[in-house]
Design a protein around this motif. Structure first.
Motif, PDB file in Angstrom:
ATOM      1  N   GLU A 198      -1.387 -22.428 -28.691  1.00  0.00           N
ATOM      2  CA  GLU A 198      -2.777 -22.263 -28.265  1.00  0.00           C
ATOM      3  C   GLU A 198      -3.634 -21.669 -29.374  1.00  0.00           C
ATOM      4  O   GLU A 198      -4.779 -22.080 -29.578  1.00  0.00           O
ATOM      5  CB  GLU A 198      -2.841 -21.367 -27.025  1.00  0.00           C
ATOM      6  N   GLU A 199      -3.100 -20.691 -30.111  1.00  0.00           N
ATOM      7  CA  GLU A 199      -3.903 -20.016 -31.131  1.00  0.00           C
ATOM      8  C   GLU A 199      -4.223 -20.947 -32.289  1.00  0.00           C
ATOM      9  O   GLU A 199      -5.369 -21.023 -32.746  1.00  0.00           O
ATOM     10  CB  GLU A 199      -3.181 -18.768 -31.631  1.00  0.00           C
ATOM     11  N   LEU A 200      -3.224 -21.670 -32.800  1.00  0.00           N
ATOM     12  CA  LEU A 200      -3.467 -22.626 -33.873  1.00  0.00           C
ATOM     13  C   LEU A 200      -4.096 -23.906 -33.343  1.00  0.00           C
ATOM     14  O   LEU A 200      -4.563 -24.731 -34.131  1.00  0.00           O
ATOM     15  CB  LEU A 200      -2.155 -22.946 -34.599  1.00  0.00           C
ATOM     16  N   ASP A 201      -4.092 -24.051 -32.025  1.00  0.00           N
ATOM     17  CA  ASP A 201      -4.750 -25.167 -31.339  1.00  0.00           C
ATOM     18  C   ASP A 201      -4.193 -26.518 -31.761  1.00  0.00           C
ATOM     19  O   ASP A 201      -4.939 -27.436 -32.126  1.00  0.00           O
ATOM     20  CB  ASP A 201      -6.270 -25.123 -31.551  1.00  0.00           C
ATOM     21  N   TYR A 202      -2.863 -26.649 -31.695  1.00  0.00           N
ATOM     22  CA  TYR A 202      -2.266 -27.950 -31.940  1.00  0.00           C
ATOM     23  C   TYR A 202      -1.315 -28.294 -30.805  1.00  0.00           C
ATOM     24  O   TYR A 202      -0.786 -27.397 -30.109  1.00  0.00           O
ATOM     25  CB  TYR A 202      -1.526 -27.998 -33.284  1.00  0.00           C
ATOM     26  N   ASP A 225      -5.936 -19.064 -45.607  1.00  0.00           N
ATOM     27  CA  ASP A 225      -4.559 -19.445 -45.320  1.00  0.00           C
ATOM     28  C   ASP A 225      -4.422 -20.228 -44.019  1.00  0.00           C
ATOM     29  O   ASP A 225      -3.521 -21.054 -43.879  1.00  0.00           O
ATOM     30  CB  ASP A 225      -3.669 -18.200 -45.246  1.00  0.00           C
ATOM     31  N   ARG A 226      -5.319 -19.972 -43.057  1.00  0.00           N
ATOM     32  CA  ARG A 226      -5.181 -20.630 -41.766  1.00  0.00           C
ATOM     33  C   ARG A 226      -6.182 -21.740 -41.530  1.00  0.00           C
ATOM     34  O   ARG A 226      -5.857 -22.781 -40.954  1.00  0.00           O
ATOM     35  CB  ARG A 226      -5.327 -19.599 -40.631  1.00  0.00           C
ATOM     36  N   ASP A 227      -7.426 -21.558 -41.984  1.00  0.00           N
ATOM     37  CA  ASP A 227      -8.502 -22.469 -41.607  1.00  0.00           C
ATOM     38  C   ASP A 227      -9.174 -23.121 -42.810  1.00  0.00           C
ATOM     39  O   ASP A 227      -9.157 -22.584 -43.919  1.00  0.00           O
ATOM     40  CB  ASP A 227      -9.582 -21.726 -40.813  1.00  0.00           C
TER      41      ASP A 227
END
Length: 374
Positions: A236-240, A296-298
């Motif tokens: 859910e957090e990384l939304d994949y 690093d994330r987005d």
């Protein structure tokens, strides 16, 4: 034949090359990539790296073209532009490349039959053209992208009265694995700042009743829809979310980047997004959709998207996926193309998703790795 550049211009190029770090002997093969090996072997070798650069430039400046019709100095300068990120040297290489390419093509700087002050053509800021193969690559990449529709379920039954399917975009990351956003398969509308979460059993039902339509390029063309057996990995957090399709669609998978996209300040990085905005036929946002920043994330970028674009692949010019598009973020004091903007689009770095899969869904990660290597 007169030299392409004056001796003063060659010295300026040498200085730019030294500033860009091209005196490093390991960089020399990259600069000569595409130049005939037989000619490269005739160039004198100099012990001092800085003098080697100057010697190479002098020698190439005196050669009009080789027997294959190529201009070695022009090729060297094109490679230098590709290898350079610093603004000063990049401008020097681009300016020299424009002059050499124009001279090699036999074109005058000023056309006498054109209005005063007007020239035949010029690069504006930087060369934004791409090889024609870019279009073929985009066509191939588009075959892996599908419009996804997911019906909402609650307590094991279709959600009523608002049970209309939610639309998004998905793409093949392995022969039977389709990746999209978690919020797409969650199939719930936002409630203020929060999005209700489907129960795990309902989430699987929604995926099993989803329909992924490939080759949906126009309303006039009917294409088959693929079903899914279930959800094999998500966060859910990384939304994949990764769906297992019932049958293999028999089409190429998209290649993904294993390294995070990085963007230096002032660097020009374009991205391309194949999408199904509003659940409508496939559309593509090309190249002037520049990356604003990345961490690093987005990845944040300026790209036209709408509802239904969620889950789209964010691709670099080689059509490798660097991020999974997931939405829009409000920003302040940001300008694009001379105008302020209140929003930038945001996607999750594919390298972060792959790392999460490796840590939490090893078998799925291994399957994707095998597909990517084939």
């Amino acid at each position: 034949m007169n030299a392409y550049l004056s001796s003063e211009e060659v010295v300026q190029l040498r200085d730019a090359a030294l500033e860009a770090g091209f005196a490093d002997p390991s960089v020399r093969p990259l600069l000569f990539d595409g130049i005939m090996l037989k000619y490269r072997g005739t160039l004198p070798l100099v012990a001092a790296p800085g003098r080697q650069v100057h010697s190479d430039l002098n020698e190439m400046n005196r050669v009009e073209r080789l027997i294959d019709g190529s201009v070695p100095l022009e090729i060297w300068l094109r490679n230098a532009v590709v290898q350079t990120t610093e603004a000063g040297p990049l401008a020097a290489f681009q300016r020299a490349l424009d002059d050499v390419a124009r001279a090699a093509g036999g074109e005058p700087d000023i056309m006498t039959d054109m209005p005063a002050g007007e020239i035949k053509e010029e690069i504006i800021h930087r060369d934004d053209t791409v090889p024609f193969e870019f279009l073929r690559g985009g066509d191939l990449a588009g075959r892996a992208v599908a419009r996804v529709k997911v019906p909402p379920y609650q307590a094991g039954t279709p959600l009523q009265p608002n049970g209309f399917p939610h639309s998004g975009t998905g793409w093949l990351i392995a022969p039977t694995l389709l990746v999209t956003n978690h919020h797409v398969v969650n199939a719930r509308s936002r409630n203020g700042a929060q999005r209700p979460q489907a129960e795990p059993a309902d989430l699987q039902l929604q995926v099993q009743h989803s329909r992924s339509r490939f080759d949906y390029d126009a309303d006039e063309v009917e294409t088959d829809e693929s079903t899914a057996t279930g959800l094999v990995a998500w966060d859910e957090e990384l939304d994949y979310a990764i769906l297992r399709l019932t049958t293999e669609p028999s089409r190429p998978v998209l290649r993904v980047s294993t390294q995070p996209l990085t963007v230096a300040k002032g660097e020009y990085v374009a991205v391309n997004i194949v999408q199904h905005p509003g659940g409508q036929p496939k559309r593509v946002a090309l190249r002037n959709n520049l990356v604003y920043e990345a961490n690093d994330r987005d990845v944040h970028y300026f790209t036209d998207t709408r509802g239904g674009s969620s889950g789209s692949p964010v691709c670099t010019d080689d059509w490798k996926v660097v991020a999974l598009h997931r939405g829009t973020r409000r920003v302040e004091d940001v300008n694009f193309q001379g105008r302020s903007t209140a929003f930038v689009n945001v996607g999750t770095q594919l390298s972060t998703i792959m790392r999460h899969l490796e840590e939490h869904s090893g078998e799925v990660h291994a399957e994707i790795q095998a597909a990517q290597a084939s």
